[in-house]
Design an enzyme around this catalytic site. Structure first.
Site, short mmCIF file in Angstrom:
data_model
loop_
_atom_site.label_atom_id
_atom_site.label_comp_id
_atom_site.label_asym_id
_atom_site.label_seq_id
_atom_site.Cartn_x
_atom_site.Cartn_y
_atom_site.Cartn_z
CB SER A 138 141.86 -36.93 12.11
OG SER A 138 141.77 -36.24 10.87
CE1 TYR A 151 137.83 -36.19 11.31
CE2 TYR A 151 136.29 -37.85 12.11
CZ TYR A 151 137.52 -37.50 11.59
OH TYR A 151 138.46 -38.49 11.34
N1 LIG Z 1 139.82 -42.65 6.55
C1 LIG Z 1 140.23 -41.39 6.81
O1 LIG Z 1 140.24 -40.50 5.92
C2 LIG Z 1 140.66 -41.03 8.19
C3 LIG Z 1 140.25 -41.78 9.29
N2 LIG Z 1 140.66 -41.38 10.55
C4 LIG Z 1 140.21 -42.13 11.72
O2 LIG Z 1 140.59 -43.50 11.59
C5 LIG Z 1 139.75 -44.31 12.40
C6 LIG Z 1 139.29 -45.52 11.62
O3 LIG Z 1 138.40 -45.09 10.60
P1 LIG Z 1 138.42 -45.71 9.12
O4 LIG Z 1 139.05 -47.06 9.16
O5 LIG Z 1 138.96 -44.70 8.21
O6 LIG Z 1 136.87 -45.81 8.81
P2 LIG Z 1 135.89 -47.07 8.72
O7 LIG Z 1 134.51 -46.48 8.80
O8 LIG Z 1 136.26 -47.92 7.58
O9 LIG Z 1 136.18 -47.90 10.08
C7 LIG Z 1 135.73 -47.48 11.33
C8 LIG Z 1 135.43 -48.74 12.14
O10 LIG Z 1 134.99 -48.34 13.43
C9 LIG Z 1 133.85 -49.11 13.76
N3 LIG Z 1 133.00 -48.41 14.73
C10 LIG Z 1 132.28 -47.28 14.51
N4 LIG Z 1 131.55 -46.98 15.61
C11 LIG Z 1 131.81 -47.95 16.52
C12 LIG Z 1 131.35 -48.21 17.85
N5 LIG Z 1 130.45 -47.43 18.44
N6 LIG Z 1 131.86 -49.28 18.50
C13 LIG Z 1 132.77 -50.09 17.90
N7 LIG Z 1 133.23 -49.92 16.64
C14 LIG Z 1 132.74 -48.85 15.98
C15 LIG Z 1 133.12 -49.33 12.44
O11 LIG Z 1 132.22 -50.42 12.52
C16 LIG Z 1 134.30 -49.58 11.50
O12 LIG Z 1 134.64 -50.94 11.45
C17 LIG Z 1 138.60 -43.38 12.86
O13 LIG Z 1 138.85 -42.96 14.20
C18 LIG Z 1 138.71 -42.18 11.91
O14 LIG Z 1 138.23 -40.99 12.50
C19 LIG Z 1 141.48 -40.29 10.76
C20 LIG Z 1 141.91 -39.55 9.69
C21 LIG Z 1 141.55 -39.88 8.33
C1 LIG Z 2 134.41 -35.55 8.09
C2 LIG Z 2 135.10 -36.85 8.33
C3 LIG Z 2 136.54 -36.85 7.87
C4 LIG Z 2 137.13 -38.18 8.20
C5 LIG Z 2 138.48 -38.33 7.60
C6 LIG Z 2 139.47 -37.35 8.12
O1 LIG Z 2 139.76 -37.28 9.27
C7 LIG Z 2 140.12 -36.52 7.07
C8 LIG Z 2 141.11 -35.54 7.57
C9 LIG Z 2 140.50 -34.14 7.52
C10 LIG Z 2 141.23 -33.09 7.14
C11 LIG Z 2 142.58 -33.22 6.63
C12 LIG Z 2 143.41 -32.14 6.52
C13 LIG Z 2 144.70 -32.33 5.90
C14 LIG Z 2 145.56 -31.27 5.75
C15 LIG Z 2 146.88 -31.53 5.05
O2 LIG Z 2 146.96 -30.76 3.89
C16 LIG Z 2 148.06 -31.08 5.91
O3 LIG Z 2 148.10 -29.66 5.86
C17 LIG Z 2 147.91 -31.49 7.34
C18 LIG Z 2 149.28 -31.45 7.99
C19 LIG Z 2 149.14 -31.54 9.50
C20 LIG Z 2 150.49 -31.33 10.13
O4 LIG Z 2 151.48 -31.84 9.56
O5 LIG Z 2 150.54 -30.67 11.19
#
Ligand SMILES: NC(=O)C1=CN([C@@H]2O[C@H](COP(=O)(O)OP(=O)(O)OC[C@H]3O[C@@H](n4cnc5c(N)ncnc54)[C@H](O)[C@@H]3O)[C@@H](O)[C@H]2O)C=CC1
Ligand SMILES: CCCCCC(=O)CC\C=C/C=C/C=C/[C@@H](O)[C@@H](O)CCCC(=O)O
Length: 257
Positions: A138, A151
């Site tokens: 992330s 996180y």
């Molecule tokens: N949506 C966002 O803003 C961001 C998401 N991410 C990362 O992207 C990845 C995917 O998340 P999203 O698709 O956004 O969320 P989401 O919640 O829609 O999908 C996550 C998936 O992981 C599965 N999961 C959770 N725990 C599990 C376990 N113990 N075993 C197997 N599967 C499991 C869930 O059932 C779900 O299908 C995560 O690692 C999240 O941290 C990173 C940055 C931003």
């Molecule tokens: C608490 C759960 C959050 C799950 C979803 C995320 O992971 C969201 C991401 C969280 C913070 C995002 C920060 C973004 C910052 C941008 O404005 C930018 O500054 C980041 C640029 C990073 C780079 O280019 O080095």
């Protein structure tokens, strides 16, 4: 020579980003096994994908990645069905500041264990065909955010693991490449916050509103960098609403925009 990617294993593929990655890979003719802890959502996604791509192209494994045995059994089921896994995508994750131990277990420990399972299968010096291991961290693994410190810790840890594995001088002879995807906020279920999931909830929401929300498609476009390019070892792909996706690599001389 381009490394051929014919099969992939995606964790957390039932919905959200993992579903998007899986669909993009299937659109490329790449076979996909996706694992997820949500059995019914996983089955319905599998049914949809089978109707679009064919029964022989996709498989769902009901798997809790926090169980290394469950994860390894699911990975081995993919090898049994497809013959080899060329691309490992450790994507499963949660964002909940009230669940520290579980969040570290899913976001960090399981991603490391999934990477280790994959590299032992892929490494050429042990009879493998080589392959790519992509960890979904992330932008919260690159910059600290005070409303999600736990996180952030899970994602900073994963970025550190990525840098360490990518810097291994033996990776090349093993035929291994490591990539790390670092999206900012994206329109999936994980950002359906409430006060229990985030510290300083109101301030966290203001931050989210200020920097904007990626579409899933925009993050998938960034993810496909790791599929469509030959030399991706060490690459970090950030995806933000302001700047789209950017490729950075401290292991290479110059950043590719
Ligand atoms: N949506 C966002 O803003 C961001 C998401 N991410 C990362 O992207 C990845 C995917 O998340 P999203 O698709 O956004 O969320 P989401 O919640 O829609 O999908 C996550 C998936 O992981 C599965 N999961 C959770 N725990 C599990 C376990 N113990 N075993 C197997 N599967 C499991 C869930 O059932 C779900 O299908 C995560 O690692 C999240 O941290 C990173 C940055 C931003
Ligand atoms: C608490 C759960 C959050 C799950 C979803 C995320 O992971 C969201 C991401 C969280 C913070 C995002 C920060 C973004 C910052 C941008 O404005 C930018 O500054 C980041 C640029 C990073 C780079 O280019 O080095």
């Amino acid at each position: 020579m381009q490394q051929l990617i014919r099969t992939a294993f995606v964790t957390g593929g039932a919905q959200g980003l993992g579903r998007g990655f899986s669909k993009a890979l299937l659109d490329r003719g790449i076979k996909v096994c996706f694992a997820d802890v949500q059995a019914s959502v996983g089955k319905s996604t599998e049914t949809e994908f089978k109707s679009l791509y064919g029964d022989d192209k996709v498989m769902f494994c009901h798997c809790d990645v926090t169980s290394v045995n469950n994860l390894e059994d699911s990975f081995n089921a993919a090898v049994k069905k497809f013959g080899h896994v060329d691309l490992m995508v450790n994507n499963a994750g949660i964002g909940d500041e009230s669940k520290l131990v579980q969040m570290i277990s899913i976001n960090l420990t399981a991603a490391i264990q999934g990477s280790q399972i994959a590299l032992e299968h892929m490494r050429k010096d042990k009879g493998g065909r080589g392959g790519r291991i992509i960890n979904v961290a992330s932008t919260a693994g690159l910059i600290g955010v005070y409303f999600s410190p736990r996180y952030c810790a899970s994602k900073f840890g994963l970025v550190g693991y990525h840098h360490s594995m990518a810097s291994n001088p033996h990776a090349k002879e093993m035929g291994l490449q490591f990539g790390c995807l670092c999206p900012a906020f994206t329109d999936t279920a994980i950002i359906n916050f409430d006060e229990t999931k985030m510290d300083y909830y109101d301030e966290g929401l203001k931050f989210l509103e200020a920097i904007g929300i990626n579409t899933v498609d925009a993050v998938v476009d960034g993810f496909m960098h790791f599929v469509d390019n030959d030399d991706i070892n060490g690459d970090i792909v950030t995806v933000t609403a302001q700047r789209g996706f950017q490729v950075k690599n401290k292991h290479k001389r110059k950043a590719h925009l």
